[in-house]
Design a protein around this motif. Structure first.
Motif, PDB file in Angstrom:
ATOM      1  N   PRO A  67      18.317 -35.061 -29.481  1.00  0.00           N
ATOM      2  CA  PRO A  67      18.698 -35.020 -28.066  1.00  0.00           C
ATOM      3  C   PRO A  67      17.751 -35.803 -27.145  1.00  0.00           C
ATOM      4  N   GLU A  68      16.442 -35.855 -27.475  1.00  0.00           N
ATOM      5  CA  GLU A  68      15.516 -36.611 -26.608  1.00  0.00           C
ATOM      6  C   GLU A  68      15.179 -37.989 -27.169  1.00  0.00           C
ATOM      7  N   HIS A  69      14.996 -38.071 -28.494  1.00  0.00           N
ATOM      8  CA  HIS A  69      14.499 -39.323 -29.079  1.00  0.00           C
ATOM      9  C   HIS A  69      15.594 -40.252 -29.567  1.00  0.00           C
ATOM     10  N   GLY A  70      16.867 -39.840 -29.445  1.00  0.00           N
ATOM     11  CA  GLY A  70      17.951 -40.689 -29.939  1.00  0.00           C
ATOM     12  C   GLY A  70      18.016 -40.667 -31.450  1.00  0.00           C
ATOM     13  N   MET A  71      18.593 -41.725 -32.043  1.00  0.00           N
ATOM     14  CA  MET A  71      18.739 -41.780 -33.500  1.00  0.00           C
ATOM     15  C   MET A  71      17.373 -41.911 -34.164  1.00  0.00           C
ATOM     16  N   ILE A  72      17.056 -40.986 -35.036  1.00  0.00           N
ATOM     17  CA  ILE A  72      15.802 -41.057 -35.784  1.00  0.00           C
ATOM     18  C   ILE A  72      16.125 -41.497 -37.211  1.00  0.00           C
ATOM     19  N   SER A  73      15.407 -42.494 -37.687  1.00  0.00           N
ATOM     20  CA  SER A  73      15.664 -43.053 -39.015  1.00  0.00           C
ATOM     21  C   SER A  73      15.382 -42.036 -40.118  1.00  0.00           C
ATOM     22  N   PRO A  74      16.224 -42.026 -41.168  1.00  0.00           N
ATOM     23  CA  PRO A  74      15.924 -41.150 -42.307  1.00  0.00           C
ATOM     24  C   PRO A  74      14.574 -41.489 -42.949  1.00  0.00           C
ATOM     25  N   ALA A  75      14.165 -42.764 -42.827  1.00  0.00           N
ATOM     26  CA  ALA A  75      12.863 -43.140 -43.385  1.00  0.00           C
ATOM     27  C   ALA A  75      11.761 -42.310 -42.723  1.00  0.00           C
ATOM     28  N   ARG A  76      12.001 -41.862 -41.487  1.00  0.00           N
ATOM     29  CA  ARG A  76      11.014 -41.044 -40.777  1.00  0.00           C
ATOM     30  C   ARG A  76      11.200 -39.549 -41.034  1.00  0.00           C
ATOM     31  N   PHE A  77      12.479 -39.063 -40.992  1.00  0.00           N
ATOM     32  CA  PHE A  77      12.609 -37.608 -41.060  1.00  0.00           C
ATOM     33  C   PHE A  77      12.826 -37.046 -42.466  1.00  0.00           C
ATOM     34  N   ILE A  78      13.289 -37.873 -43.418  1.00  0.00           N
ATOM     35  CA  ILE A  78      13.451 -37.351 -44.786  1.00  0.00           C
ATOM     36  C   ILE A  78      12.096 -36.903 -45.382  1.00  0.00           C
ATOM     37  N   PRO A  79      11.029 -37.710 -45.224  1.00  0.00           N
ATOM     38  CA  PRO A  79       9.731 -37.230 -45.736  1.00  0.00           C
ATOM     39  C   PRO A  79       9.290 -35.908 -45.103  1.00  0.00           C
ATOM     40  N   ILE A  80       9.583 -35.723 -43.826  1.00  0.00           N
ATOM     41  CA  ILE A  80       9.242 -34.455 -43.157  1.00  0.00           C
ATOM     42  C   ILE A  80      10.086 -33.326 -43.750  1.00  0.00           C
ATOM     43  N   ALA A  81      11.362 -33.620 -43.974  1.00  0.00           N
ATOM     44  CA  ALA A  81      12.258 -32.617 -44.562  1.00  0.00           C
ATOM     45  C   ALA A  81      11.800 -32.260 -45.987  1.00  0.00           C
ATOM     46  N   GLU A  82      11.301 -33.256 -46.709  1.00  0.00           N
ATOM     47  CA  GLU A  82      10.855 -33.009 -48.085  1.00  0.00           C
ATOM     48  C   GLU A  82       9.619 -32.114 -48.120  1.00  0.00           C
TER      49      GLU A  82
END
Ligand code: C2E
Ligand code: MG
Ligand code: MG
Ligand code: MG
Length: 289
Positions: A67-82
Motif C-alpha cells: 500500500p505504501e511502497h508500491g510493487m515490491i520485487s520478489p527478489a526482495r521479499f521472497i528472501p524475507i519470506a524464506e
C-alpha cells in the motif's frame, strides 16, 4: 590516527546498517498480513517455442502490491519470506492460484511455479501439490515446478524421496537458474528433471563479440538433449538474442521481447483475441519438441 579513523567509519556505517535491518523488519511485519489484505498477486509470463513462436505455457511470478511502497520485487521479499517461514503460506497460495487459473485456460497450456527450497524441504509439500491438483482438476502434466540448486543444500530434506513423490504425481520438474549455483552436473545425474532453464546471465552476453556465453549455451543444450530434457532460455530482450537461441536449438524462450509478466486477465485476453497463438487442444502432449 588509524584507530580514530576506524571509529569514525564505524559511526558512519552503523546507521545505514541499522536502517536496512529496520526496513527489513518492517517489511516482514507487513508481509504477515499481505495475503489476507489481498496485496499478493500472481502474474504470468508467456513461454514460447523458439522455432515456431507458439505459446506453450507461462511462468507464474508472485507480486506484492504494497500500500505504501508500491510493487515490491520478489527478489526482495521472497528472501524475507524464506527467513520468517512465511514462504510456506505464500508459496502454497501461489501454487493453488496458479493451478486454478491454469485449469481455466484453453488448450494444454502449462504453468510453471517457482518453489523455494524451504517449501521443497517441507515434508507435506508433495501432499500440498496433490491437493492443489485435485481441488482445481488441473492435469498434473500441465504443472511444472521450478526449483533451484538450493534444494540440494537444504538440511533435513531427503531429496530423492521428495523427487520421487513429486514425479509420482505426474508433475514436471525444471531446474531454474542453471549454471549460477554449485555443482549442477552432479544433480543432473540423479534428479529427474524434465527441463533446464538457462540463466539470463548467459543470454545477456551471448550476442556480443565474446563467444564464451554462446559456447556455454550450446553445451547446456547438448547436455539437456543427451539427458532427454528440454531447455528454456530466460531473459530474452532483443531480436538478436531470440534468433541466436533459435540457432542454438534452445527449445523454449521467455523474456521481455515477447512479454513482461502480466495479470491473468490480460494473459487470457491475449489468447482469446488471437494475439498469441497456442497449440490446438488435444490429448496431452508427451514432451516439447
Ligand atoms: P526466476 O524464477 O528466475 O524468474 C525469472 C525472472 O526474470 C522474473 O523476475 C522475470 O520477471 C524476469 N524476466 C523475465 N524476462 C526478462 C527479461 O527479458 N529481462 C529481464 N531483465 N528480466 C526478465 P521476477 O518476477 O522479479 O522474479 C525474480 C525471482 O523471484 C524469480 O526468478 C524467482 O527466483 C523468485 N520468484 C518469483 N516468484 C516466485 C514465487 O512465486 N515463489 C518463489 N519461491 N520464488 C519466486
Ligand atoms: Mg523461475
Ligand atoms: Mg530463472
Ligand atoms: Mg532467478
Amino acid at each position: 590516527a588509524a584507530k580514530g579513523g576506524g571509529r569514525g567509519r564505524f559511526r558512519f556505517f552503523a546507521p545505514d546498517l541499522l536502517k536496512a535491518a529496520e526496513d527489513r523488519r518492517l517489511l516482514e511485519e507487513d508481509l504477515h498480513d499481505a495475503l489476507e489484505k489481498g496485496e499478493i498477486e500472481v502474474h504470468y509470463q508467456p513461454v514460447v517455442k523458439a522455432q515456431t513462436n507458439v505459446v506453450t505455457g507461462v511462468e507464474a511470478l508472485v507480486r506484492w502490491n504494497h500500500p505504501e511502497h508500491g510493487m515490491i520485487s520478489p527478489a526482495r521479499f521472497i528472501p524475507i519470506a524464506e527467513e520468517s517461514n512465511l514462504i510456506k503460506v505464500i508459496g502454497e497460495w501461489v501454487l493453488r492460484q496458479a493451478c486454478a487459473d491454469a485449469a481455466a485456460w484453453p488448450g494444454n497450456l502449462r504453468v510453471a511455479v517457482n518453489v523455494s527450497p524451504v517449501q521443497f524441504a517441507d515434508e507435506s509439500f508433495p501432499a500440498i501439490v496433490a491437493s492443489a491438483l485435485a481441488s482445481t482438476g488441473l492435469d498434473p502434466d500441465r504443472l511444472e515446478l521450478e526449483i533451484t540448486e538450493g534444494v540440494f543444500l537444504q538440511e533435513g530434506c531427503t531429496t530423492d524421496a521428495r523427487f520421487n513423490a513429486l514425479k509420482g504425481l505426474g508433475v514436471r520438474l525444471a531446474l531454474d537458474d542453471f549454471g549460477t549455483g554449485y555443482s549442477s552436473l552432479a544433480y543432473l545425474k540423479t534428479a529427474p528433471f524434465d527441463k533446464i532453464k538457462i540463466d539470463q546471465s548467459f543470454v545477456r552476453g551471448a550476442t556480443g563479440a565474446d563467444s564464451r556465453n554462446r559456447a556455454i549455451i550450446a553445451a547446456i543444450v547438448a547436455l539437456a538433449d543427451a539427458l532427454g530434457m528440454d531447455t528454456t532460455a530466460e531473459g530474452i530482450e532483443s531480436f538478436d538474442q531470440f534468433e541466436l537461441m533459435k540457432q542454438l536449438k534452445v527449445t523454449l524462450v521467455q523474456g521481455f521481447i515477447y512479454s513482461r509478466p502480466i495479470p491473468n486477465a490480460a494473459f487470457v485476453d491475449n489468447i482469446a483475441n488471437g494475439e498469441w497463438v497456442i497449440e490446438p487442444a488435444g490429448p496431452a502432449r508427451q514432451r516439447h519438441e
